[in-house]
Scaffold this active site. Structure first.
Site, PDB file in Angstrom:
ATOM      1  N   ASP A 138       0.856  -1.179   0.000  1.00 27.96           N
ATOM      2  CA  ASP A 138       0.000   0.000   0.000  1.00 27.96           C
ATOM      3  C   ASP A 138       0.899   1.237   0.000  1.00 27.96           C
ATOM      4  OD1 ASP A 138      -2.410   1.621   0.452  1.00 27.96           O
ATOM      5  OD2 ASP A 138      -1.618   1.852   2.485  1.00 27.96           O
ATOM      6  N   ASP A 173      -0.145   5.269   0.524  1.00 28.13           N
ATOM      7  CA  ASP A 173      -0.379   6.342   1.505  1.00 28.13           C
ATOM      8  C   ASP A 173      -0.594   5.760   2.898  1.00 28.13           C
ATOM      9  OD1 ASP A 173      -0.811   9.022  -0.161  1.00 28.13           O
ATOM     10  OD2 ASP A 173      -1.704   7.363  -1.271  1.00 28.13           O
TER      11      ASP A 173
END
Length: 261
Positions: free
Chosen positions: A26, A28
């Site tokens: 992932d 952010d």
């Protein structure tokens, strides 16, 4: 005070000698620290270098998995050419592979959704709208006290849009097609080269990553939760993005050392 995930679970290990990993990251809140607005985040050159080293060591079985569009991911991490899953799985671009996926636009519905989201933001100072193809995100990082109000409004909006769901994240509500799911995307990639017959490793910080953490755990992989949110699916944890970047640097060094033996 309840313990957070990184206080309850161990940090992720290094791979055993000869163990082949597929790495799903992932962006952010996991690789990158949050900024007040998504366009303000920054990618360190050191991180880009470590990702390039990991691509080389893992034969390109390294993927960014994000709610951002794949074009935005390419802009952020340029000049690095890396496999990318965008819009929670609706877009997929794999380096050196014919397996690609793009979302199919429904312009009228998307325009209406965006206009309704703009109307919500207009009556809630500090809330702003991020448009991402068929997805819309409502953010309140500039006014975190509005999270409950914003979430309720997003849920009401979603109920008027067939085929859409609302997913709450860190000071954000993602309004997205129901088939946009990171777990489904990761499961599909594990059926394609170069990810087949590898141990999956997923790092994610938010509710939007929960389905992917579950998929990876069910397949005997490492499901790594990042940050203070408690995750029922996680097997390991790291406390914040800086710790993630440090771990990736060690991983790149470890894999390089294994390759030299």
């Amino acid at each position: 005070m309840n313990a957070t995930t990184h206080e309850l679970l161990p940090g992720p290990p290094m791979p055993a000698p000869g163990e082949r990993w597929a790495l799903f990251l992932d962006v952010d809140g996991t690789l990158l620290d949050f900024a007040l607005r998504p366009e303000l985040v920054r990618v360190e050159w050191a991180l880009t270098g470590h990702l390039r080293e990991l691509q080389r060591a893992l034969d390109d079985a390294v993927v960014l998995v994000s709610g951002r569009e794949v074009a935005d991911l390419q802009r952020l991490f340029a000049p690095l050419q890396i496999s990318r899953v965008g819009l929670h799985g609706l877009e997929q671009h794999l380096v050196g592979s014919p397996y690609q996926r793009a979302w199919h636009e429904r312009p009228e519905q998307i325009a209406r959704l965006g206009a309704d989201a703009d109307a919500i933001a207009a009556r809630m100072p500090g809330v702003y709208v991020e448009r991402k193809g068929p997805c819309v995100a409502l953010h309140c990082r500039e006014a975190p006290s509005r999270m409950a109000e914003m979430s309720a409004a997003a849920q009401l909006l979603t109920e008027r849009v067939p085929g859409y769901v609302t997913l709450r994240g860190y000071e954000v509500c993602e309004i997205k097609p129901a088939q946009a799911d990171k777990g489904m995307a990761v499961a599909a990639l594990l059926e394609h080269e170069p990810f087949v017959a590898r141990r999956p490793v997923y790092l994610g910080d938010d509710h939007t990553d929960e389905s992917a953490l579950r998929v990876v755990r069910e397949r005997g992989g490492l499901a790594v939760a990042v940050g203070g949110r408690v995750s029922a699916a996680a097997t390991h944890a790291l406390p914040y993005p800086h710790a993630v970047r440090q771990w990736l640097a060690r991983l790149a060094q470890d894999l390089q050392a294994q390759g030299e033996h």
